[in-house]
Design a protein around this motif. Structure first.
Motif, PDB file in Angstrom:
ATOM      1  N   ALA A  92      93.293 -49.717 105.171  1.00 35.45           N
ATOM      2  CA  ALA A  92      94.316 -49.335 104.212  1.00 35.45           C
ATOM      3  C   ALA A  92      95.733 -49.032 104.871  1.00 35.45           C
ATOM      4  CB  ALA A  92      93.712 -48.506 103.349  1.00 35.45           C
ATOM      5  N   THR A  93      95.642 -48.377 105.844  1.00 35.75           N
ATOM      6  CA  THR A  93      96.615 -47.795 106.575  1.00 35.75           C
ATOM      7  C   THR A  93      97.309 -48.948 107.609  1.00 35.75           C
ATOM      8  OG1 THR A  93      95.418 -46.535 108.121  1.00 35.75           O
ATOM      9  CG2 THR A  93      96.248 -45.536 106.250  1.00 35.75           C
ATOM     10  N   GLY A  94      96.497 -49.869 107.884  1.00 33.70           N
ATOM     11  CA  GLY A  94      97.038 -50.877 108.868  1.00 33.70           C
ATOM     12  C   GLY A  94      96.833 -50.405 110.345  1.00 33.70           C
ATOM     13  N   ILE A  95      95.990 -49.440 110.350  1.00 34.24           N
ATOM     14  CA  ILE A  95      95.386 -49.219 111.907  1.00 34.24           C
ATOM     15  C   ILE A  95      94.450 -50.167 112.414  1.00 34.24           C
ATOM     16  CG2 ILE A  95      94.668 -47.310 113.311  1.00 34.24           C
ATOM     17  CD1 ILE A  95      95.570 -45.342 111.444  1.00 34.24           C
ATOM     18  N   ALA A  96      94.675 -50.777 113.717  1.00 31.33           N
ATOM     19  CA  ALA A  96      93.706 -51.665 114.149  1.00 31.33           C
ATOM     20  C   ALA A  96      92.558 -51.213 114.458  1.00 31.33           C
ATOM     21  CB  ALA A  96      94.307 -52.552 115.381  1.00 31.33           C
ATOM     22  N   VAL A  97      91.514 -51.912 114.182  1.00 35.21           N
ATOM     23  CA  VAL A  97      90.039 -51.213 114.733  1.00 35.21           C
ATOM     24  C   VAL A  97      89.441 -52.768 115.610  1.00 35.21           C
ATOM     25  CG1 VAL A  97      87.680 -50.669 113.726  1.00 35.21           C
ATOM     26  CG2 VAL A  97      89.854 -50.410 112.400  1.00 35.21           C
ATOM     27  N   PRO A  98      89.534 -52.114 116.998  1.00 35.64           N
ATOM     28  CA  PRO A  98      88.839 -53.098 117.835  1.00 35.64           C
ATOM     29  C   PRO A  98      87.207 -53.329 117.316  1.00 35.64           C
ATOM     30  CG  PRO A  98      90.237 -51.460 118.843  1.00 35.64           C
ATOM     31  CD  PRO A  98      89.893 -51.018 117.686  1.00 35.64           C
ATOM     32  N   THR A  99      86.755 -54.403 117.687  1.00 36.54           N
ATOM     33  CA  THR A  99      85.344 -54.746 117.380  1.00 36.54           C
ATOM     34  C   THR A  99      84.944 -55.280 118.723  1.00 36.54           C
ATOM     35  OG1 THR A  99      85.705 -56.956 116.712  1.00 36.54           O
ATOM     36  CG2 THR A  99      85.961 -55.342 115.092  1.00 36.54           C
ATOM     37  N   ASN A 100      83.542 -55.168 119.050  1.00 33.90           N
ATOM     38  CA  ASN A 100      82.836 -55.713 120.184  1.00 33.90           C
ATOM     39  C   ASN A 100      82.816 -57.038 120.136  1.00 33.90           C
ATOM     40  OD1 ASN A 100      82.527 -52.855 120.856  1.00 33.90           O
ATOM     41  ND2 ASN A 100      80.569 -52.644 120.066  1.00 33.90           N
ATOM     42  N   VAL A 101      83.007 -57.850 118.860  1.00 39.20           N
ATOM     43  CA  VAL A 101      82.840 -59.299 119.127  1.00 39.20           C
ATOM     44  C   VAL A 101      83.938 -60.124 118.703  1.00 39.20           C
ATOM     45  CG1 VAL A 101      80.308 -59.094 118.780  1.00 39.20           C
ATOM     46  CG2 VAL A 101      81.552 -59.162 116.712  1.00 39.20           C
ATOM     47  N   GLY A 102      85.017 -59.349 118.855  1.00 40.01           N
ATOM     48  CA  GLY A 102      86.431 -59.946 118.398  1.00 40.01           C
ATOM     49  C   GLY A 102      86.681 -60.421 116.901  1.00 40.01           C
ATOM     50  N   ARG A 103      85.855 -59.587 115.923  1.00 38.74           N
ATOM     51  CA  ARG A 103      85.806 -59.956 114.687  1.00 38.74           C
ATOM     52  C   ARG A 103      86.919 -58.727 113.898  1.00 38.74           C
ATOM     53  NH1 ARG A 103      81.731 -59.172 111.886  1.00 38.74           N
ATOM     54  NH2 ARG A 103      80.927 -57.796 113.479  1.00 38.74           N
ATOM     55  N   SER A 104      87.509 -59.077 112.805  1.00 37.16           N
ATOM     56  CA  SER A 104      88.580 -58.232 112.252  1.00 37.16           C
ATOM     57  C   SER A 104      87.577 -57.019 111.588  1.00 37.16           C
ATOM     58  CB  SER A 104      89.368 -58.768 111.121  1.00 37.16           C
ATOM     59  OG  SER A 104      88.516 -59.064 110.061  1.00 37.16           O
ATOM     60  N   THR A 106      87.962 -56.037 108.615  1.00 40.73           N
ATOM     61  CA  THR A 106      87.505 -56.496 107.230  1.00 40.73           C
ATOM     62  C   THR A 106      86.070 -57.261 107.482  1.00 40.73           C
ATOM     63  OG1 THR A 106      89.724 -56.668 106.590  1.00 40.73           O
ATOM     64  CG2 THR A 106      88.154 -57.847 105.255  1.00 40.73           C
ATOM     65  N   ASP A 107      85.984 -57.896 108.603  1.00 40.89           N
ATOM     66  CA  ASP A 107      84.637 -58.747 108.762  1.00 40.89           C
ATOM     67  C   ASP A 107      83.607 -57.659 108.765  1.00 40.89           C
ATOM     68  OD1 ASP A 107      85.822 -61.315 108.410  1.00 40.89           O
ATOM     69  OD2 ASP A 107      86.319 -61.544 110.330  1.00 40.89           O
ATOM     70  N   VAL A 108      83.820 -56.981 109.808  1.00 40.20           N
ATOM     71  CA  VAL A 108      82.937 -55.812 110.000  1.00 40.20           C
ATOM     72  C   VAL A 108      82.479 -55.089 108.637  1.00 40.20           C
ATOM     73  CG1 VAL A 108      82.149 -53.527 111.226  1.00 40.20           C
ATOM     74  CG2 VAL A 108      83.764 -55.316 112.488  1.00 40.20           C
ATOM     75  N   LEU A 109      83.443 -54.667 107.752  1.00 40.44           N
ATOM     76  CA  LEU A 109      83.083 -54.211 106.706  1.00 40.44           C
ATOM     77  C   LEU A 109      82.490 -55.044 105.649  1.00 40.44           C
ATOM     78  CD1 LEU A 109      83.744 -51.133 105.278  1.00 40.44           C
ATOM     79  CD2 LEU A 109      85.674 -52.139 104.249  1.00 40.44           C
ATOM     80  N   SER A 110      82.676 -56.358 105.584  1.00 42.57           N
ATOM     81  CA  SER A 110      82.014 -57.388 104.722  1.00 42.57           C
ATOM     82  C   SER A 110      80.388 -57.136 105.190  1.00 42.57           C
ATOM     83  CB  SER A 110      82.429 -58.424 105.099  1.00 42.57           C
ATOM     84  OG  SER A 110      81.750 -59.326 104.237  1.00 42.57           O
ATOM     85  N   ASP A 111      79.965 -57.024 106.661  1.00 42.79           N
ATOM     86  CA  ASP A 111      78.548 -57.358 107.395  1.00 42.79           C
ATOM     87  C   ASP A 111      78.235 -56.091 106.769  1.00 42.79           C
ATOM     88  OD1 ASP A 111      79.286 -59.591 108.312  1.00 42.79           O
ATOM     89  OD2 ASP A 111      79.607 -58.985 110.304  1.00 42.79           O
TER      90      ASP A 111
END
Length: 726
Positions: A92-104, A106-111
C-alpha cells in the motif's frame, strides 16, 4: 503452538515484515542459484499444516487433537495480524518487498491467500468430519440448536434470560447509527430484520460477548454425556427477544482480523514506556486484513460487510460454522486424562538433588561441583530455574541478581523472587523487554511493580529487543571472595510455558561465563560497547560472524579431508548469509543436519547445491523450542545453546546470547538428542528441495515410528545420581 512470537524487532519498525528484507541485498551471493531460497511465508503455512496433520491423525489422543485444532487457529490469526498485515502495508505504501524467486509482493500475497484458503477449509473439515464424530463417541457432544429437544430448550431459555441476555448489545445500522467498529478477532452476528409496519429492512450487528464461555455446557439430561452448544448458536436462536416486534430475516456469523502491528519510533520517543502504551491503544484500530464468514451468508449481507470494512474478495474466507475454532481450547481443557497424552511428571535434575534426601537442596553447592544442563519440561523448571532464583533471593550472602525478562506468566514466582531480593536489600537489575509482541501490556505492568519494590528496571537498548534468557547471581563465599552463578537458557522465564515448551538451560559457576554476563549486563543497562566474550556468542555484533566462522572451518576441514559436520536445531532457518554458508559447506562435502520446527527457507537435497543437507521437523505434545548449534571441529566439538533463531531479526536487531557447552556428559547428551531426532526410525517430517514436507510416521510394515519426546522422557527418567566414591 507458540508461537514464542514468531516475529521480531527492528529499529523503528518493531516486529514487522520490513525486518526480514531490509538487509537482504547485503547478504546476497550472486554465485549461487537465484532460486535457492524457499518462500518464508509459504514455509510458515506449511508449518501450520503440520500442526493440522497432528489434529487429523487418529493416533493422537482425542483431546490433544482438539487442542491442535485450536492451536492451528490461533497461529493463523497471528500470522494474518502481523505477517500478512506487514506485506499489505508495504504494498500500500509502495515499499518494495524483495522475493526469493523474483516475483512481486502482490504475487506472494496471492499465493499466501490461496494456501491459507485451502488450509482454513481443511481445518474446518477436520473438525466437522474427523474430530467432532470422535468427540460424540467419547461422550462429548457439541450440539446444534436443531439437535435439542423441548426440555433442553426450556432450560436454555432460562439460562439465556439470566446470564446472557443482560450483557448483549445489539447495534442498529441506519442513517442515525453508522456502521459500528468491529474489533479484531471478535465473533459477531450480522442480522437483517424487517419492520412489519413499514416493511423497511434494517441491518444490525451483535457482538458475541468474549467474557462468556465460547461453548456453553448444557444441563445434565441424565444421559451421562457432556453436552455443549456454541454461544453464538445459542444467541442466534434467541434473536426475537433482542428485536421484539421485528421479523428476523437472516443472521450469519462473521469475524474480522485486523493489522495488529505496533510501530513506534524509538529515536523520537523521549519515554519508550509512554510511547508504547499509546501505540497499544491504536493497535485495536488497525485496518481489516481478513473477513471470515459462514458459508451460508447471503450476497447482500456479504456485500455490505465488504463495503463497510473495505476488504477485497481475496480477503474473504467462507467457512462452515462454527467460526473461530480457537474456542476449542475450552473443550481441550476438559479433565479427561484417558483422552490426552499420558501425564508426565518432571523430575528434578539429579545434580541439584542433595546428597542427603532429608536435607534441603543447595543449588549453589551443586554448581560448585560442575555445570548442570537441564532439559525442560522433562526436568522441572520449578526445582531448577525457579529454585535457583528463590534461593538467591533468600540467601544473605547473595549481593546482586541480574536478569532478563522477555515473557513471563501473570503470577510469576520469578518476578516475586526478584521483588523479595530487592526488599531484602540486595542489588537487583531486571531488564524487562516491554516490546515482546502481544505481551507488551503485561510486561509494562510487571516493570512498574518491580520498580515500586526497588528493583532497577531497564528496557534494553534503543532499536533492539532483548531476547536472550540470562540470569546472573553474585554471591560472597565463605572465604570472602565473590563468585558468579549463571543461568543461560533457550526459553523464557515462564513457569507455565516451561511445562509445554521443550527448552535447554545451562547452570554454571564458571568464572568466565560470569564475567561475560557481567559485561553483557553492563552493556544492556549502561553505555558500554563490549566486543570480547570468551564463552558466549552475542548478537547483534558477534553472533552471525561467529557462526559463519565455525561453518567456514567445517568447510575447510572437509576440503582438507578432516572430520567435519554441522548440526543445527532452530525454530526458523531464514537468514540468507547462514543458508548460503551452509550451501557452500555442503558443496565441500560437510554432512549437515537441520532440525527446524517452523520456517525453513533452505532447499535441502538440491543436486550440486545441498546434496549433503537433510532437513527434518518434529512436532508433538511439547513445542520444540530449544536452539542448538553443533560443529565437529576436527574432533574438538563446539556446541552452543541459546535463544537465537537464524533470522535477520535475531542476528541483527535483537540482543541474543549463545553459550558453549564444555562438559563431556552434556556433549554426549546433545549428540544422542540429534541422533534420535534425525533417525529414519523416528517419526518426523522431511523437507524436499521443492519445499514439500512429507510426514514419516510409520514404517514400511505400518508400525508407528518412535516418538522422540517419549524417548527423551525415558532417558531423563532413568538418570540416577552417580554413587559417591568411598
Amino acid at each position: 503452538m507458540e508461537t514464542d512470537g514468531f516475529l521480531g524487532g527492528a529499529s523503528t519498525q518493531t516486529d514487522t515484515i520490513d525486518d526480514d528484507f531490509d538487509e537482504f541485498e547485503d547478504f546476497y551471493d550472486e554465485s549461487l542459484p537465484i532460486e535457492r531460497f524457499l518462500d518464508r511465508e509459504l514455509s510458515w503455512l506449511a508449518f501450520n499444516q503440520r500442526v493440522l496433520e497432528l489434529a487429523e491423525d487418529d493416533s493422537t489422543p482425542l483431546l490433544d487433537r482438539v487442542n491442535f485444532l485450536a492451536i492451528f487457529a490461533s497461529n493463523l490469526d497471528e500470522f494474518f495480524m502481523v505477517r500478512v498485515a506487514g506485506l499489505k502495508r508495504r504494498i500500500a505504501t509502495g515499499i518494495a518487498v524483495p522475493t526469493n524467486v523474483g516475483r512481486s509482493a502482490t504475487d506472494v500475497l496471492s499465493d499466501i491467500s490461496a494456501a491459507a484458503h485451502q488450509l482454513q477449509e481443511r481445518h474446518a473439515r477436520a473438525f466437522q468430519d474427523l474430530v467432532k464424530p470422535e468427540l460424540d463417541d467419547a461422550g462429548i457432544h457439541v450440539e446444534h440448536w436443531s439437535d435439542l429437544g423441548e426440555k433442553d430448550r426450556t432450560r436454555i431459555d432460562e439460562l439465556f434470560a439470566a446470564q446472557i441476555f443482560p450483557v448483549l448489545m445489539p447495534l442498529a445500522v441506519d442513517p442515525a447509527h453508522p456502521f459500528p467498529y468491529i474489533s479484531g478477532l471478535s465473533l459477531n452476528l450480522s442480522i437483517r430484520v424487517r419492520n412489519p409496519k413499514t416493511e423497511r429492512v434494517e441491518f444490525a450487528r451483535l457482538k458475541v460477548p468474549q467474557m462468556l464461555p465460547r461453548f456453553v455446557q448444557l444441563p445434565d439430561d441424565g444421559s451421562g454425556l457432556l453436552r455443549y452448544i456454541a454461544l453464538e448458536d445459542l444467541i442466534s436462536n434467541h434473536l426475537p427477544e433482542l428485536f421484539p416486534g421485528m421479523e428476523i430475516l437472516a443472521h450469519h456469523e462473521f469475524r474480522v482480523t485486523r493489522n495488529e502491528d505496533v510501530v513506534i519510533d524509538e529515536d523520537e520517543s523521549e519515554n519508550l514506556l509512554q510511547a508504547l502504551e499509546k501505540e497499544l491503544l491504536r493497535r485495536r484500530f488497525g485496518p481489516p486484513i481478513r473477513l471470515e464468514v459462514t458459508d451460508d451468508m447471503d450476497d447482500v449481507t456479504l456485500s455490505l460487510l465488504m463495503q463497510e470494512l473495505e476488504v477485497t474478495e481475496q480477503e474473504v474466507y467462507r467457512l462452515p460454522a462454527p467460526l473461530d475454532l480457537g474456542g476449542l481450547f475450552e473443550i481441550a481443557k476438559l479433565d479427561r486424562p484417558a483422552l490426552k497424552y499420558p501425564k508426565q511428571v518432571p523430575t528434578t535434575p539429579v545434580q541439584l538433588l542433595p546428597d542427603d534426601p532429608t536435607s534441603k537442596p543447595d543449588i549453589f553447592a551443586a554448581l560448585g561441583k560442575g555445570d548442570v544442563l537441564v532439559h525442560h519440561p522433562y526436568e522441572s523448571f520449578a526445582t531448577s530455574v525457579q529454585a535457583f532464583l528463590e534461593q538467591a533471593a533468600a540467601d544473605p550472602n547473595v549481593l546482586a541478581i541480574k536478569q532478563t525478562l522477555y515473557r513471563t506468566s501473570g503470577d510469576s514466582p520469578i518476578v516475586e523472587a526478584l521483588i523479595d531480593a530487592a526488599e531484602a536489600g540486595k542489588a537487583v537489575l531486571a531488564l524487562v523487554e516491554i516490546k515482546a509482541r502481544f505481551d507488551e501490556q503485561a510486561n509494562i505492568s510487571w516493570a512498574r511493580k518491580l520498580e515500586k519494590a526497588g528493583v532497577h528496571v531497564v528496557y534494553g537498548l534503543v532499536g533492539l529487543k532483548t531476547h536472550c534468557k540470562l540470569a546472573l547471581v553474585v554471591r560472597q563465599e565463605s572465604d570472602g571472595n565473590l563468585r558468579y552463578y549463571s543461568h543461560i537458557g533457550t526459553g523464557n522465564y515462564n513457569p507455565k510455558t516451561s511445562r509445554l515448551y521443550e527448552d535447554l538451560g545451562l547452570f554454571t559457576a564458571d568464572d568466565q561465563v560470569g564475567k561475560d554476563l557481567t559485561r553483557l549486563f553492563n552493556e544492556l543497562s549502561g553505555y558500554a560497547i563490549e566486543k570480547k566474550f570468551k564463552r558466549l556468542l552475542v548478537a547483534p555484533l558477534h553472533l552471525r560472524k561467529g557462526l559463519l566462522k565455525r561453518i567456514r572451518i567445517e568447510t575447510e576441514n572437509a576440503l582438507a579431508g578432516k572430520p567435519s559436520g554441522i548440526r543445527i536445531k532452530v525454530n526458523s532457518m531464514v537468514d540468507e548469509a547462514i543458508i548460503d554458508a551452509l550451501y557452500r559447506a555442503s558443496q565441500a562435502g560437510v554432512p549437515i543436519d537441520i532440525w527446524v520446527r517452523g520456517i525453513c527457507s533452505l532447499r535441502p537435497g538440491e543436486p550440486g547445491l545441498s546434496d549433503n543437507i537433510r532437513v527434518r521437523s518434529i512436532l508433538g505434545r511439547y513445542l520444540e523450542h530449544s536452539r542448538i548449534f553443533s560443529f565437529v571441529a576436527d574432533g574438538d566439538a563446539q556446541v552452543y545453546i541459546g535463544s537465537a533463531d537464524m533470522m535477520h531479526r535475531n542476528l541483527d536487531r535483537r540482543v541474543e546470547a549463545l553459550v558453549r557447552l564444555t562438559d563431556r556428559v552434556h556433549l554426549v547428551y546433545i549428540d544422542w538428542f540429534f541422533e534420535q531426532a534425525m533417525s529414519d526410525s523416528t517419526s518426523s517430517w522431511w523437507l524436499d528441495s521443492e519445499g514439500r514436507w512429507e510426514r514419516h510416521s510409520r514404517g514400511d510394515d505400518g508400525v508407528p515410528l518412535a516418538d522422540l519426546q517419549d524417548a527423551v522422557m525415558r532417558r531423563v527418567a532413568r538418570r540416577r545420581r552417580p554413587r559417591a566414591v568411598r
